[in-house]
Structures are given as C-alpha cells and as structure tokens.
Design an enzyme around this catalytic site. Structure first.
Site, PDB file in Angstrom:
ATOM      1  N   VAL A 189       0.821  -1.207   0.000  1.00 18.90           N
ATOM      2  CA  VAL A 189       0.000   0.000   0.000  1.00 18.90           C
ATOM      3  C   VAL A 189       0.857   1.259   0.000  1.00 18.90           C
ATOM      4  CG1 VAL A 189      -0.235   0.214   2.528  1.00 18.90           C
ATOM      5  CG2 VAL A 189      -2.056   1.038   1.024  1.00 18.90           C
ATOM      6  N   GLY A 222      -4.895  -6.735   1.297  1.00 16.28           N
ATOM      7  CA  GLY A 222      -5.518  -5.847   2.279  1.00 16.28           C
ATOM      8  C   GLY A 222      -4.763  -4.543   2.427  1.00 16.28           C
ATOM      9  N   GLU A 223      -4.880  -3.957   3.611  1.00 15.30           N
ATOM     10  CA  GLU A 223      -4.157  -2.725   3.966  1.00 15.30           C
ATOM     11  C   GLU A 223      -4.552  -1.527   3.106  1.00 15.30           C
ATOM     12  OE1 GLU A 223       0.070  -3.463   3.991  1.00 15.30           O
ATOM     13  OE2 GLU A 223      -0.216  -5.518   4.659  1.00 15.30           O
ATOM     14  N   GLY A 224      -5.712  -1.583   2.450  1.00 20.22           N
ATOM     15  CA  GLY A 224      -6.149  -0.479   1.604  1.00 20.22           C
ATOM     16  C   GLY A 224      -5.645  -0.553   0.185  1.00 20.22           C
TER      17      GLY A 224
END
Length: 372
Positions: free
Chosen positions: A98, A319-321
């Site tokens: 990210v 994940g993690e944006g």
C-alpha cells in the site's frame, strides 16, 4: 451516544445535481454508454460535490486504522497475535504494497493507532497518540471493548473525519492494518445479515490453511452467540464483537457522510464497518464506493446488503487499503472525462437530428408499403 442519531444528520448526494450531470453527459462528444461505468462514477461525484461539471479529485487521502484483536491468539490469522505494529512499521517505511502504491499515485498516507498491542515507543507519536486501548478483547469469550471504549473509538473516527474534511480532503481511500480483524469483521457481518459462521469465514489477507480456517470458523461461531443479543444497539455490537479499530472506522464512515466526503472502501473490514454504519443511517452508503472484490465471502454479503458494486476484481487479497487505492485512478479518470470532454456543437446536434429524421420512411413510402 446513540448511532441512530446519524440518520437525521446524513443526506443523500444531491439528486438534482445528478440529473444535471446526466443531461450534460448526453451532450458530450462521446456517445452515452461508450465509457461504461465511468459515466456513472462521474455523475456520482457531481452529486457528491454538488458541482456540474464535476471537479477533479485533487486531494485524495489514504487513511488506515490500525489495531490488534485478541482472537488472533487462537491461530486464526496468517500473522502472529499482536504483530499489527509490524504492518504499520512497513507502511511507514515505504516497504509495504500500500505504501508503494500511495507513493506511485502521490496520495498522502495517514495511519491511526486505535488499538495496537505494542509499546507506544515503537511507533511515531503522530500514529499512537489516538490509541483507545492496547489490543481488543478475545471476542469468542469476552467483549472486544467496554461500551465506554467503543464510544471513545467511534468519536475518534469522527474526529479524524472532521480533520480530513477541514483540511480539504476531497476523497478518502479507507483501509485497515490489523491482525485478527477479518475474524471480527466476519462476525459483525454474519450477525447483521443473519447467517452462519461457515458462510462468512474466509482465509484473511495473509492466507491460512484448512486447520486455521476451522479454528477461525469456530471462533466466529462462538462470537456470534455473544453478538446476536446486542444487535439492537450498534455501539454495544461494536463493543461486543468489533474492536477499537473497527469502531473508529465506523465513526469515520458516518461522520464522512455527514461532511459529504466520499470514501472508497477496501476489503472485508471496511465493509463490516460500513454495514454497521448503514444500520445506523440508511443513507450513508450513498457516499461510499466499493473499491475491489477481496475474495472474502463476508465482504460479498456485506456489499450485496448495501447494494454496492465493486469497481475492480483483480484478485488482490493483501488488504491494507491496497485494493481500494488501485481503484482511485479509475475514479479520478471518471472525473477528468466528465469535466474535460467537450460538448457537441449545436450544428453537430442538428446534423444528427436531421440524419435520424432522414432515416425514417416518407409518407409516400409508407403508402407504397401498405399497398404492397
């Protein structure tokens, strides 16, 4: 605090402005429908901004809420319990997916420690100063938070949303940095959708084997027994089965809708928080976009319930944006096209009308056809 009060504070994006944007779209040189979903995104942004033509998205912001979940002690995650600070550290150091994407897209990154289970000295003061508590409780046997802590977390999220809106942020990419967060998220979604643990249990961002999946499914089953009795109160539900980071994200989403600030959701954690927020304020989802399909079955159920269609399906599960951040250029492209494409000239419009009229059969031709 009663989250239902948000229902009176949140309005839908301006429908009149959206109709104006649709009418303008019909006058552009590119035929209607030729840009596919980009047309819809441009019109949605116009309504959110109350502006025709739409303004460019110039000050996006990536906001990540971080926290550890006690349920990770059961081995339901691909990462060890209490290690979410490592995800935060990697994001700050620029070595996580990210952070690489944020750097490439020139999007500022903000990380909010709502409930990490680590010594504050391990991370910068700007990250840890908002912490509600150190780690969240093991939701299969105890509450994640007290009701007072849940309220503090929700108010934290609201304050972050106000800070972003006041600073000129015109769109937020929302994500999480958590260990055990997908288990809490799946529990919330299963409770709100009235489904069983096996239907919502996924493999998480880090990936787990079959044995860990069964442990995760059992943990969600047990957590659901504790969640269902408090379904009538969203704050108690977040306290029982959420966590500090999830409660803060819920408050952030609600206050962002109050402030008319659009948000792109990432994966199952942000989807769970959005579903809780929708339960409190049914108009709130009109301010959100689903950035991507994460592969988590719970996310699919939550997005279906909110009638949100993901923008991307690239199989990104980190994940993690990251998935939501990948959708940002698409939204920016929609805004640019809607704002910068020229309208057809009056002469061109008249020529098209004449051409359409010329294609119709004359009265004499109709009579001949009838006689035939």
């Amino acid at each position: 605090m009663n989250l239902d009060d948000f229902s009176d504070l949140i309005e839908r994006p301006d429908g009149g402005v959206r109709r104006d944007a649709e009418e303008r779209r019909e006058r552009l040189i590119v035929p209607p429908g030729a840009l596919g979903r980009l047309d819809e995104l441009g019109e949605w942004l116009s309504a959110a901004q109350q502006s025709v033509p739409v303004r460019a998205v110039e000050q996006p912001r990536l906001v990540l809420f971080a926290g550890d979940h006690g349920v990770a002690e059961l081995g339901v995650s691909g990462r060890s319990a209490g290690s979410a600070y490592e995800l935060v550290r990697a994001a700050l150091d620029g070595t996580s997916p990210v952070s690489v994407l944020a750097r490439r897209f020139s999007v500022p990154l903000r990380i909010v420690d709502a409930g990490l289970d680590c010594d504050p000295e391990l991370l910068p003061e700007s990250v840890v100063r908002h912490r509600v508590r150190r780690g969240s409780g093991r939701i299969d046997v105890e509450d994640a938070l007290t009701v007072e802590e849940a309220e503090r977390a929700v108010r934290l999220g609201m304050a972050i949303a106000d800070e972003e809106a006041d600073s000129g942020t015109d769109l937020v990419v929302l994500g999480d940095l958590s260990v055990g967060g997908t288990t809490a998220a799946a529990t919330l979604i299963a409770a709100l959708c009235g489904t069983d643990a096996s239907v919502v249990t996924g493999r998480g961002g880090a990936g787990i084997d079959d044995l860990a999946w069964m442990r995760k499914c059992a943990a969600i089953r047990d957590a659901l027994r504790r969640a269902r009795p408090v379904l009538g109160d969203q704050l108690e539900l977040l306290a029982a089965s959420g966590g500090a980071d999830l409660a803060a994200m819920t408050g952030f989403l609600l206050q962002s809708a109050v402030r008319r600030m659009p948000v792109i959701l990432d994966g199952v954690v942000s989807a769970a928080c959005a579903l809780v927020a929708q339960r409190a304020a049914f108009r709130a989802p009109d301010w959100w976009l689903a950035g991507q399909v994460s592969g988590e079955p719970a996310q699919t159920k939550a997005l279906d319930r909110m009638a949100l269609t993901p923008l991307l399906d690239h199989g990104v599960t980190v994940g993690e944006g990251s998935g939501a951040l990948l959708a940002l250029p698409l939204v920016q492209a929609a805004a640019a096209l809607a704002a910068e494409l020229p309208e057809r000239t009056p002469e061109a419009t008249e020529d098209e009308d004449e051409a359409e009229a010329g294609e119709a059969p004359s009265e004499d031709e109709v009579e001949v056809l009838d006689a035939t």
